[in-house]
Scaffold this motif. Structure first.
Motif, PDB file in Angstrom:
ATOM      1  N   PHE A 184       0.856  -1.173   0.000  1.00 22.06           N
ATOM      2  CA  PHE A 184       0.000   0.000   0.000  1.00 22.06           C
ATOM      3  C   PHE A 184       0.902   1.236   0.000  1.00 22.06           C
ATOM      4  O   PHE A 184       2.122   1.127   0.104  1.00 22.06           O
ATOM      5  CB  PHE A 184      -0.949  -0.042   1.205  1.00 22.06           C
ATOM      6  N   ASN A 185       0.300   2.411  -0.165  1.00 19.70           N
ATOM      7  CA  ASN A 185       1.089   3.632  -0.342  1.00 19.70           C
ATOM      8  C   ASN A 185       2.163   3.755   0.737  1.00 19.70           C
ATOM      9  O   ASN A 185       1.868   3.624   1.925  1.00 19.70           O
ATOM     10  CB  ASN A 185       0.179   4.863  -0.289  1.00 19.70           C
ATOM     11  N   HIS A 186       3.376   4.004   0.313  1.00 22.33           N
ATOM     12  CA  HIS A 186       4.476   4.203   1.252  1.00 22.33           C
ATOM     13  C   HIS A 186       5.317   5.365   0.749  1.00 22.33           C
ATOM     14  O   HIS A 186       5.665   5.432  -0.417  1.00 22.33           O
ATOM     15  CB  HIS A 186       5.295   2.932   1.429  1.00 22.33           C
ATOM     16  N   GLU A 187       5.612   6.276   1.652  1.00 26.02           N
ATOM     17  CA  GLU A 187       6.150   7.582   1.291  1.00 26.02           C
ATOM     18  C   GLU A 187       7.412   7.877   2.093  1.00 26.02           C
ATOM     19  O   GLU A 187       7.743   7.171   3.040  1.00 26.02           O
ATOM     20  CB  GLU A 187       5.104   8.664   1.580  1.00 26.02           C
ATOM     21  N   ASP A 225      -3.948   4.432   2.761  1.00 28.90           N
ATOM     22  CA  ASP A 225      -3.211   3.790   3.846  1.00 28.90           C
ATOM     23  C   ASP A 225      -1.735   4.097   3.591  1.00 28.90           C
ATOM     24  O   ASP A 225      -1.086   3.443   2.788  1.00 28.90           O
ATOM     25  CB  ASP A 225      -3.492   2.282   3.795  1.00 28.90           C
ATOM     26  N   TRP A 226      -1.207   5.128   4.273  1.00 35.55           N
ATOM     27  CA  TRP A 226       0.157   5.599   4.009  1.00 35.55           C
ATOM     28  C   TRP A 226       1.142   5.090   5.053  1.00 35.55           C
ATOM     29  O   TRP A 226       0.932   5.272   6.252  1.00 35.55           O
ATOM     30  CB  TRP A 226       0.210   7.127   4.031  1.00 35.55           C
ATOM     31  N   VAL A 249       0.603  -8.686   1.643  1.00 37.62           N
ATOM     32  CA  VAL A 249       0.215  -7.283   1.726  1.00 37.62           C
ATOM     33  C   VAL A 249       1.072  -6.616   2.801  1.00 37.62           C
ATOM     34  O   VAL A 249       1.260  -7.170   3.895  1.00 37.62           O
ATOM     35  CB  VAL A 249      -1.280  -7.134   2.082  1.00 37.62           C
ATOM     36  N   LEU A 250       1.601  -5.429   2.483  1.00 39.25           N
ATOM     37  CA  LEU A 250       2.238  -4.584   3.498  1.00 39.25           C
ATOM     38  C   LEU A 250       1.430  -3.298   3.597  1.00 39.25           C
ATOM     39  O   LEU A 250       1.190  -2.633   2.578  1.00 39.25           O
ATOM     40  CB  LEU A 250       3.685  -4.253   3.132  1.00 39.25           C
ATOM     41  N   ALA A 251       1.012  -2.946   4.803  1.00 38.65           N
ATOM     42  CA  ALA A 251       0.157  -1.774   5.016  1.00 38.65           C
ATOM     43  C   ALA A 251       0.162  -1.415   6.492  1.00 38.65           C
ATOM     44  O   ALA A 251       0.594  -2.202   7.338  1.00 38.65           O
ATOM     45  CB  ALA A 251      -1.269  -2.081   4.554  1.00 38.65           C
ATOM     46  N   THR A 252      -0.337  -0.218   6.800  1.00 36.93           N
ATOM     47  CA  THR A 252      -0.446   0.192   8.207  1.00 36.93           C
ATOM     48  C   THR A 252      -1.792  -0.198   8.801  1.00 36.93           C
ATOM     49  O   THR A 252      -1.936  -0.268  10.022  1.00 36.93           O
ATOM     50  CB  THR A 252      -0.275   1.715   8.359  1.00 36.93           C
ATOM     51  N   GLY A 294      -5.197  -1.430   3.890  1.00 32.79           N
ATOM     52  CA  GLY A 294      -4.642  -2.776   3.837  1.00 32.79           C
ATOM     53  C   GLY A 294      -4.710  -3.543   5.144  1.00 32.79           C
ATOM     54  O   GLY A 294      -4.704  -2.957   6.228  1.00 32.79           O
ATOM     55  N   ASP A 295      -4.745  -4.866   5.025  1.00 28.86           N
ATOM     56  CA  ASP A 295      -4.699  -5.768   6.171  1.00 28.86           C
ATOM     57  C   ASP A 295      -3.425  -6.602   6.041  1.00 28.86           C
ATOM     58  O   ASP A 295      -3.337  -7.509   5.213  1.00 28.86           O
ATOM     59  CB  ASP A 295      -5.935  -6.671   6.172  1.00 28.86           C
ATOM     60  N   ALA A 296      -2.402  -6.276   6.846  1.00 25.66           N
ATOM     61  CA  ALA A 296      -1.093  -6.931   6.750  1.00 25.66           C
ATOM     62  C   ALA A 296      -0.911  -8.026   7.789  1.00 25.66           C
ATOM     63  O   ALA A 296       0.214  -8.330   8.188  1.00 25.66           O
ATOM     64  CB  ALA A 296       0.006  -5.887   6.885  1.00 25.66           C
ATOM     65  N   THR A 297      -2.006  -8.663   8.202  1.00 21.12           N
ATOM     66  CA  THR A 297      -1.938  -9.720   9.223  1.00 21.12           C
ATOM     67  C   THR A 297      -1.001 -10.849   8.811  1.00 21.12           C
ATOM     68  O   THR A 297      -0.203 -11.333   9.621  1.00 21.12           O
ATOM     69  CB  THR A 297      -3.349 -10.287   9.482  1.00 21.12           C
ATOM     70  N   LYS A 298      -1.064 -11.266   7.557  1.00 22.06           N
ATOM     71  CA  LYS A 298      -0.232 -12.380   7.084  1.00 22.06           C
ATOM     72  C   LYS A 298       1.253 -12.038   7.208  1.00 22.06           C
ATOM     73  O   LYS A 298       2.053 -12.866   7.666  1.00 22.06           O
ATOM     74  CB  LYS A 298      -0.584 -12.711   5.630  1.00 22.06           C
TER      75      LYS A 298
END
Length: 328
Positions: A184-187, A225-226, A249-252, A294-298
């Protein structure tokens, strides 16, 4: 003594590529990067990592290449023989992809096939990371995880869906260690100046310093989701260290609007954003993506990865970097 690991990064001059190169060099890797030939220097994000390639202790090497040149990719893969390939290069601007849909498909989509086929033809044993994107989900309601159906709403998103499936196809058809990182968005302060978060942070700093008076933006209601790019490239590395290849998935897991991000940046410099932000419809997309969360549980369960920097802090980091840069 174990052999030094070799990694190849496409898109090494971009935001993610520069942070990933730093990380891998810190871990003792020999790092090779592919850069496009241009009439101007475009390596500013990695200039601080420069090493004389003739130095016997050098561990960073750059090679000219392009995702549209299949024969060059085969030659490079065979020459470098990397144990890990991080495929980050793309035409990555969503709004621009509407203006250049064919070019976006050729580089972002088919370029992934050319690279995977180069690895297969070279016959080397390597682990492959494909930079997938939350834009693949598009119109599918959040939260989005590895099992969420794709519904891309831009040529960029559609090209990334192609890249995702071709990577899975090579994993399943050719028994290749290939993973998709659906980031997901990463800045960060290294984000390109045309991307909305960097544009906002830069504007807040320049308006505070009296350089500018206004900034023009499009849709302020889009929810994103940044996260912080340096954390996300570590997630990429962790994906290629796992025993089995799979997709993550990678997300906050947080949801903020563009308007929220504007407010965070302008609050950091003590200004009322509403006095300086103007609407410009030319920045609207023909088809909008309303909400990506995003859901980064995995990734947390298997890789032990969890985002630490959330959007309010991220906005402050980026705005302060702009202030520092302009003050010299």
């Amino acid at each position: 003594m174990s052999e030094t690991k070799r990694a190849l990064i496409t898109g090494i001059t971009g935001q993610d590529g520069s942070y990933l190169a730093e990380l891998l060099l810190e871990k003792g890797y020999e790092v090779h990067g592919i850069i496009r030939r241009a009439s101007t220097f475009n390596t500013h994000r990695i200039d601080h990592l420069y090493q004389d390639p003739h130095d016997p202790d050098a561990r960073l090497f750059l090679h000219y290449g392009d995702l549209t040149d299949a024969s060059r990719l085969v030659t490079l893969i065979a020459k470098v023989a990397p144990q890990e390939v991080y495929h980050l290069a793309a035409q990555s601007h969503v709004r621009v992809s509407f203006d250049e849909p064919e070019y976006t498909g050729n580089t972002t989509g088919v370029g992934t096939t050319r690279l995977l086929e180069a690895i297969r033809m070279a016959g080397i044993d390597t682990r492959f990371y494909q930079a997938s994107s939350s834009e693949m989900f598009g119109a599918t309601p959040p939260p989005q995880n590895e099992d969420t159906p794709f519904y891309p709403r831009s040529p960029y998103g559609a090209a990334k869906v192609y890249g995702y499936w071709i990577a899975r196809n090579y994993r399943e058809a050719h028994d290749m260690y290939a993973v998709n990182g659906i980031l997901f968005n990463h800045e960060s302060p290294r984000r390109g100046e045309t991307f909305v978060t960097r544009k906002i942070a830069r504007a807040a700093a320049r308006i505070k310093l009296g350089i500018d008076t206004d900034v023009y933006l499009g849709n302020l209601d889009a929810v994103r989701d940044w996260g912080y790019a340096p954390e996300y490239v570590e997630g990429m590395w962790r994906m290629l260290q796992a025993d089995e290849p799979t997709d993550y998935v990678l997300a906050t897991g947080t949801a903020y609007t563009v308007r929220d991000f504007v407010r965070f940046c302008f609050d950091h410099v003590g200004l009322d954003w509403q006095e300086h932000v103007k609407f410009d419809r030319t920045y609207l997309r023909p088809t909008e993506v309303d909400s990506l969360i995003g859901d980064a549980t995995k990734a947390q369960e298997i890789l032990g990865w969890k985002a630490q920097v959330l959007p309010p802090e991220l906005a402050s980091i980026m705005t302060q970097a702009e202030l520092d840069a302009h003050r010299g």
